[in-house]
Write a protein that holds these residues in place. Sequence first.
Motif, mmCIF file in Angstrom:
data_model
loop_
_atom_site.group_PDB
_atom_site.id
_atom_site.type_symbol
_atom_site.label_atom_id
_atom_site.label_comp_id
_atom_site.label_asym_id
_atom_site.label_seq_id
_atom_site.Cartn_x
_atom_site.Cartn_y
_atom_site.Cartn_z
ATOM 1 N N ALA A 89 24.705 -37.309 34.443
ATOM 2 C CA ALA A 89 23.785 -36.159 34.468
ATOM 3 C C ALA A 89 22.484 -36.563 35.156
ATOM 4 O O ALA A 89 21.759 -37.439 34.674
ATOM 5 N N SER A 90 22.180 -35.925 36.258
ATOM 6 C CA SER A 90 21.046 -36.354 37.089
ATOM 7 C C SER A 90 19.695 -36.106 36.425
ATOM 8 O O SER A 90 18.715 -36.778 36.739
ATOM 9 N N GLN A 121 18.567 -42.916 38.671
ATOM 10 C CA GLN A 121 18.716 -44.333 38.986
ATOM 11 C C GLN A 121 17.463 -44.945 39.612
ATOM 12 O O GLN A 121 17.434 -46.146 39.887
ATOM 13 N N ASP A 122 16.432 -44.127 39.856
ATOM 14 C CA ASP A 122 15.215 -44.649 40.486
ATOM 15 C C ASP A 122 14.030 -44.676 39.529
ATOM 16 O O ASP A 122 12.882 -44.493 39.919
ATOM 17 N N GLY A 129 22.986 -43.578 27.086
ATOM 18 C CA GLY A 129 23.578 -42.309 26.665
ATOM 19 C C GLY A 129 24.862 -41.938 27.348
ATOM 20 O O GLY A 129 25.696 -41.219 26.797
ATOM 21 N N ASP A 130 25.078 -42.426 28.589
ATOM 22 C CA ASP A 130 26.276 -42.041 29.327
ATOM 23 C C ASP A 130 27.526 -42.752 28.809
ATOM 24 O O ASP A 130 28.639 -42.445 29.234
#
Length: 470
Positions: free
Chosen positions: A310-311, A316-317, A327-328
């Motif tokens: 989920a973006s 990732q930055d 959480g993923d």
Amino acid sequence: MGIILEDAVKKATDVREKVCEWRSPEELKELLDLELRDQGESESKILKRCRDAIRYSVKTTHPRFFNQLFAGMEPYSLVASFITETLKTSLYTYEMAPVFTLIEDAVLRKMMEMIGWEEGGDGIFNAGGSMSNMYAMNLARYRYYPDIKELGLSAAPQLAVFTSQESHYSISKAAALMGIGTKNVHMVPTDKRGKMIPSALEEQIESAKRKGAVPFLVNATAGTTVFGAFDPIDKIGEICEKHNLWLHVDACWGGGALMSKKHKYLLKGIEKANSVAWNPHKMLMTCLQCSAFLIRDKTHLLQHCHSARASYLFQQDKFYDVSYDIGDKSIQCSRKPDAFKFWLTWKALGTKELGQRVDRAFEMSRYLAEEIKKREGFRLLMEPEYANVCFWYIPPSLRNLPDGPEFCQKLHNVAPVIKERMMKMGSMMVGYQPHGGNANFFRMVVISPQVSRQDLDFVLDEIHNLGKDL
């Protein structure tokens, strides 16, 4: 807060108070005034609602509550629960729960050490042992058939799961939920003590293969619900290695024995497991819920199996190490920091005292078993292996009847009546059930260090007093 401390902590742990102030559903509906209205109520009425909710609830922290696989008041865990509820955070990212993310990792690592995984592994706390068992089934299937995540059930053959006749019903529920099917869960016979028979397991695995099914998961139970039996994990592990099967150990109940140097032999071979379910809220008394799922794999299998990327959560930055955004790995999104309840208790008491608590539970259950054997009218079903003590109470009117169908039929009716009477009296709470053709018997689970020998004597005296006229 005053009401909570006085009514739900002090009174609820006072042996002189009732375990439960019993009311029928219809009576309780009237007493609680459950209707939700357009207008809110006054503070005095709301405080009364709080008192009533406590008053008419079962006090599982009471020294004479023996009904479930959890009991007793753990003060450090209670404090941790207050803190986590007050902070109201979720464990999906480090930025949302920096303290609790690190605490969960530390607790999981220590639990893996207790299991015997010297090289570590991975894990997650979740909403209960049933979910841990579902995680195991999903991960095992994903390891053998990773395409199923994207392509669905068409990417896998007819799969076969193996578990004992005494295992928890969540194994069948997981198979139903995941589309494997309950008829593809093979129930392996157990011996008279409720332990899986390894030779029967191997026969069923080979039989399933001959019929075209693909075995992929064996569930071994460490501490069955009724008898507290421990499957022979060592031998089951050898069979799993031979047939290249995922070994999951449901140690939700029995995992606490790993804390005891004296009794961890019951879980011999658990280090061979691919995954383990362990509930500190049971034998180790952490506040509900506190359920850990642990895996030996270190290739981020949890992440690969469950990740949805989920973006809006897992960017990732970010300005910190995103490997701490855990959480993923979870099926859930929001997840409570349950590990904190166990961590604070463990920090306060240390491994040694937690082990002594487990040893004491064994000692108390043995004391109860010996008292049952001494008393007229009481009959032990079997010697306890863990903290489950199973027994019958035979009223004086049945004691001269020979064992047979008539005796069993009459005995079957005794425990439910005594249970009804004890609930209405509020003096204590002990569970009962039929099992494997046996007439209803009592199952007492001795966990809490607040329980004294006098409490156990009281239970046997009270059962006799409540049932001697039957």
